[in-house]
Design a protein around this motif. Structure first.
Motif, PDB file in Angstrom:
ATOM      1  N   ALA A  31       0.854  -1.175   0.000  1.00 14.61           N
ATOM      2  CA  ALA A  31       0.000   0.000   0.000  1.00 14.61           C
ATOM      3  C   ALA A  31       0.898   1.234   0.000  1.00 14.61           C
ATOM      4  O   ALA A  31       2.031   1.161   0.474  1.00 14.61           O
ATOM      5  CB  ALA A  31      -0.888  -0.017   1.231  1.00 14.61           C
ATOM      6  N   PRO A  32       0.405   2.372  -0.527  1.00 15.65           N
ATOM      7  CA  PRO A  32       1.266   3.541  -0.709  1.00 15.65           C
ATOM      8  C   PRO A  32       2.069   3.909   0.522  1.00 15.65           C
ATOM      9  O   PRO A  32       3.232   4.232   0.424  1.00 15.65           O
ATOM     10  CB  PRO A  32       0.261   4.640  -1.071  1.00 15.65           C
ATOM     11  CG  PRO A  32      -0.867   3.914  -1.717  1.00 15.65           C
ATOM     12  CD  PRO A  32      -0.936   2.563  -1.047  1.00 15.65           C
ATOM     13  N   ASP A  33       1.464   3.875   1.693  1.00 17.45           N
ATOM     14  CA  ASP A  33       2.193   4.275   2.883  1.00 17.45           C
ATOM     15  C   ASP A  33       2.100   3.210   3.969  1.00 17.45           C
ATOM     16  O   ASP A  33       1.932   3.514   5.142  1.00 17.45           O
ATOM     17  CB  ASP A  33       1.665   5.608   3.402  1.00 17.45           C
ATOM     18  CG  ASP A  33       0.162   5.555   3.595  1.00 17.45           C
ATOM     19  OD1 ASP A  33      -0.456   4.515   3.252  1.00 17.45           O
ATOM     20  OD2 ASP A  33      -0.397   6.532   4.111  1.00 17.45           O
ATOM     21  N   ALA A  34       2.218   1.952   3.543  1.00 15.49           N
ATOM     22  CA  ALA A  34       2.108   0.856   4.515  1.00 15.49           C
ATOM     23  C   ALA A  34       3.153   0.989   5.610  1.00 15.49           C
ATOM     24  O   ALA A  34       2.859   0.759   6.790  1.00 15.49           O
ATOM     25  CB  ALA A  34       2.250  -0.488   3.803  1.00 15.49           C
ATOM     26  N   VAL A  35       4.372   1.393   5.228  1.00 17.20           N
ATOM     27  CA  VAL A  35       5.440   1.490   6.234  1.00 17.20           C
ATOM     28  C   VAL A  35       5.081   2.555   7.271  1.00 17.20           C
ATOM     29  O   VAL A  35       5.174   2.327   8.480  1.00 17.20           O
ATOM     30  CB  VAL A  35       6.792   1.784   5.561  1.00 17.20           C
ATOM     31  CG1 VAL A  35       7.865   2.027   6.617  1.00 17.20           C
ATOM     32  CG2 VAL A  35       7.195   0.632   4.638  1.00 17.20           C
ATOM     33  N   ALA A  36       4.619   3.714   6.803  1.00 15.51           N
ATOM     34  CA  ALA A  36       4.241   4.780   7.736  1.00 15.51           C
ATOM     35  C   ALA A  36       3.092   4.347   8.637  1.00 15.51           C
ATOM     36  O   ALA A  36       3.071   4.652   9.838  1.00 15.51           O
ATOM     37  CB  ALA A  36       3.867   6.040   6.959  1.00 15.51           C
ATOM     38  N   GLN A  37       2.148   3.634   8.068  1.00 15.52           N
ATOM     39  CA  GLN A  37       1.016   3.157   8.886  1.00 15.52           C
ATOM     40  C   GLN A  37       1.479   2.179   9.961  1.00 15.52           C
ATOM     41  O   GLN A  37       0.995   2.207  11.093  1.00 15.52           O
ATOM     42  CB  GLN A  37      -0.020   2.460   7.993  1.00 15.52           C
ATOM     43  CG  GLN A  37      -0.805   3.404   7.103  1.00 15.52           C
ATOM     44  CD  GLN A  37      -1.801   2.629   6.236  1.00 15.52           C
ATOM     45  OE1 GLN A  37      -2.618   1.869   6.738  1.00 15.52           O
ATOM     46  NE2 GLN A  37      -1.706   2.806   4.932  1.00 15.52           N
ATOM     47  N   LEU A  38       2.428   1.310   9.596  1.00 15.38           N
ATOM     48  CA  LEU A  38       2.936   0.348  10.578  1.00 15.38           C
ATOM     49  C   LEU A  38       3.728   1.055  11.675  1.00 15.38           C
ATOM     50  O   LEU A  38       3.590   0.732  12.863  1.00 15.38           O
ATOM     51  CB  LEU A  38       3.805  -0.706   9.885  1.00 15.38           C
ATOM     52  CG  LEU A  38       3.041  -1.664   8.961  1.00 15.38           C
ATOM     53  CD1 LEU A  38       4.018  -2.523   8.150  1.00 15.38           C
ATOM     54  CD2 LEU A  38       2.101  -2.556   9.770  1.00 15.38           C
ATOM     55  N   VAL A  39       4.553   2.039  11.267  1.00 22.30           N
ATOM     56  CA  VAL A  39       5.332   2.790  12.267  1.00 22.30           C
ATOM     57  C   VAL A  39       4.390   3.494  13.244  1.00 22.30           C
ATOM     58  O   VAL A  39       4.655   3.572  14.452  1.00 22.30           O
ATOM     59  CB  VAL A  39       6.276   3.794  11.569  1.00 22.30           C
ATOM     60  CG1 VAL A  39       6.885   4.764  12.580  1.00 22.30           C
ATOM     61  CG2 VAL A  39       7.382   3.051  10.811  1.00 22.30           C
ATOM     62  N   ALA A  40       3.264   3.967  12.731  1.00 25.03           N
ATOM     63  CA  ALA A  40       2.307   4.686  13.578  1.00 25.03           C
ATOM     64  C   ALA A  40       1.649   3.773  14.612  1.00 25.03           C
ATOM     65  O   ALA A  40       1.037   4.251  15.571  1.00 25.03           O
ATOM     66  CB  ALA A  40       1.234   5.341  12.710  1.00 25.03           C
ATOM     67  N   ARG A  41       1.767   2.475  14.423  1.00 22.74           N
ATOM     68  CA  ARG A  41       1.207   1.528  15.402  1.00 22.74           C
ATOM     69  C   ARG A  41       2.127   1.323  16.605  1.00 22.74           C
ATOM     70  O   ARG A  41       1.766   0.636  17.556  1.00 22.74           O
ATOM     71  CB  ARG A  41       0.908   0.187  14.719  1.00 22.74           C
ATOM     72  CG  ARG A  41      -0.206   0.304  13.695  1.00 22.74           C
ATOM     73  CD  ARG A  41      -0.533  -1.025  13.030  1.00 22.74           C
ATOM     74  NE  ARG A  41      -1.629  -0.872  12.071  1.00 22.74           N
ATOM     75  CZ  ARG A  41      -2.194  -1.879  11.415  1.00 22.74           C
ATOM     76  NH1 ARG A  41      -1.776  -3.119  11.620  1.00 22.74           N
ATOM     77  NH2 ARG A  41      -3.162  -1.647  10.551  1.00 22.74           N
ATOM     78  N   LEU A  42       3.359   1.866  16.536  1.00 26.15           N
ATOM     79  CA  LEU A  42       4.220   1.882  17.727  1.00 26.15           C
ATOM     80  C   LEU A  42       3.788   3.030  18.619  1.00 26.15           C
ATOM     81  O   LEU A  42       3.301   4.054  18.141  1.00 26.15           O
ATOM     82  CB  LEU A  42       5.690   2.054  17.328  1.00 26.15           C
ATOM     83  CG  LEU A  42       6.341   0.875  16.624  1.00 26.15           C
ATOM     84  CD1 LEU A  42       7.699   1.287  16.056  1.00 26.15           C
ATOM     85  CD2 LEU A  42       6.504  -0.300  17.574  1.00 26.15           C
ATOM     86  N   ASP A  43       4.011   2.852  19.917  1.00 27.81           N
ATOM     87  CA  ASP A  43       3.446   3.811  20.858  1.00 27.81           C
ATOM     88  C   ASP A  43       4.348   3.863  22.088  1.00 27.81           C
ATOM     89  O   ASP A  43       4.762   2.829  22.618  1.00 27.81           O
ATOM     90  CB  ASP A  43       2.034   3.309  21.218  1.00 27.81           C
ATOM     91  CG  ASP A  43       1.440   4.045  22.393  1.00 27.81           C
ATOM     92  OD1 ASP A  43       1.047   5.197  22.195  1.00 27.81           O
ATOM     93  OD2 ASP A  43       1.390   3.474  23.483  1.00 27.81           O
TER      94      ASP A  43
END
Ligand SMILES: [Zn+2]
Length: 404
Positions: A31-43
């Motif tokens: 997906a276009p920003d799959a990496v960014a979406q996955l990084v956003a799941r870190l907290d």
């Protein structure tokens, strides 16, 4: 052009094509920003809570009940995350007798202080402070922590746990993402290496989500016996190296030991307060210019590949990490990626360079009773979170992660 493809083109421009090219096809499907979406799941709070959870087992010294209980607790968390492909490495540990003079992590006989050569090949610069391993229970002022750390180590059977995200396109190939779960020094091993262990566990959580798919596999490993000389990582290499890439049983589509594409170790991720001052004290605050140190070993058989891999991580940091940059160095040493470095591209991530900086006393809590959860501020924990963002982003690109 989507972000993932731009990222891979950047890698190619940097001459990193041999690491990146094999993964381009799978990543293009991301997906276009799959990496960014996955990084956003870190907290940050979840990362801190995982470190806090590990500290309930004190210093988790190898060969004790608190170490075995910690291995069981880690496995239970991995299962909760949905990382169900779980295994254990079993080995026997007998301490050397007499104790090896070339000890781990500051213990044992060290070179004379006038030498300028650090472990791993770097050069010491500037002010150095003393380092060592605390072995005196009375140095721990907190009676609760002292009680948890009381049971002595005994030789014998050891276990370490791993879980695997199985790739859908190339299940026979994997990256290994590791941290060591044992510690010592009469503290809580919150930084060394609760911070690296929690990082690996949080990546296992993100990659194990039901909607995340990867083309290649990732194995998350929590090494034991790092502090006694990398014995858990060495046992893994000895037991599993020859099994790489073999389908077992034949025709099953299952690969108990996928071929190793790279090994990424995480050790001491929180503290970068700078060089000791002339009086031996350190800044109480994280320095604003703190960075994540990515190291490879220039004398390793796979040094060129490891160097390329290190720069893939640096590029991923620049693109995806929120606060702190990453720096690449050539002197990886004293870490669980070392047993892999002549077999596959192997790198480590740390708060500081292990040889010239941690070895020069830049972390006053290293193997000390002060390595407890309450020592660290959010600025410290955030450096570890940025290292997690770095590895998650780099590995997501390398394995062709997608979200469905
Ligand atoms: Zn460590």
């Amino acid at each position: 052009m989507n972000r993932t493809i731009r990222f891979l083109l950047l890698l190619a421009l940097l001459g990193l094509a041999s690491v990146a090219a094999a993964q381009v096809d799978s990543a293009r499907a991301s997906a276009p920003d799959a990496v960014a979406q996955l990084v956003a799941r870190l907290d940050l709070e979840q990362y801190k809570a995982t470190i806090k959870g590990l500290t309930q087992f004190g210093d988790r010294r190898q060969g004790t009940d608190r170490n075995r209980n910690a291995v069981n607790w880690i496995e239970a968390q991995l299962r909760n995350y949905g990382c169900t492909d779980i295994g254990r490495i079993k080995y026997d540990y007998q301490p050397p007798s007499p104790p090896s003079p070339e000890g781990r992590g500051g213990q044992g006989v060290r070179p004379a202080r006038d030498t300028t050569r650090a472990s791993g090949g770097g050069r010491y610069r500037g002010i150095r402070a003393r380092t060592g391993v605390n072995t005196d229970s009375l140095q721990q002022p907190d009676a609760r922590v002292r009680a948890i750390d009381m049971q002595p180590t005994t030789p014998g059977a050891r276990e370490e746990v791993y879980c695997t995200k199985v790739g859908t396109g190339h299940p026979s190939e994997m990256y290994i993402v590791g941290g060591h779960m044992d510690g010592h020094g009469w503290g809580e091993a919150a930084n060394d290496d609760g911070s690296g262990t929690a990082l690996v566990m949080q990546l296992a959580r993100v990659f194990s989500a039901a909607d995340v798919h990867t083309d290649r596999s990732i194995r998350f490993v929590l090494w034991n016996n790092e502090e006694t000389g990398l014995n858990g990582a060495r046992a893994y290499v000895e037991q599993r190296q020859a099994l790489q890439g073999k389908e077992d049983p034949p025709g099953s589509g299952k690969y108990p030991e996928p071929t190793w594409l790279g090994m990424i170790q995480h050790d001491m991720m929180l503290w970068d307060h700078g060089m000791p001052r002339a009086d031996g004290t350190l800044s109480p605050e994280q320095r604003p210019e703190a960075d994540v140190n990515i190291e490879f070993q220039s004398s390793a058989k796979f040094a060129p590949q490891a160097q390329q891999l290190a720069f893939v991580f640096q590029v991923a940091n620049e693109k995806y990490a929120t606060d702190y940059p990453a720096t690449v160095g050539a002197h990886m040493t004293n870490t669980d990626s070392a047993p892999f470095q002549d077999v596959v591209a192997a790198i480590s991530l740390r708060e500081n360079e292990r040889g010239t900086q941690i070895g020069a006393g830049w972390d006053p809590n290293w193997h000390q009773p002060t390595d407890v959860y309450s020592t660290y501020s959010d600025k410290d924990f955030r450096l570890g979170l940025n290292a997690a963002q770095t590895t998650l982003a780099a590995v997501a690109g390398l394995v062709g992660a997608t979200i469905k």
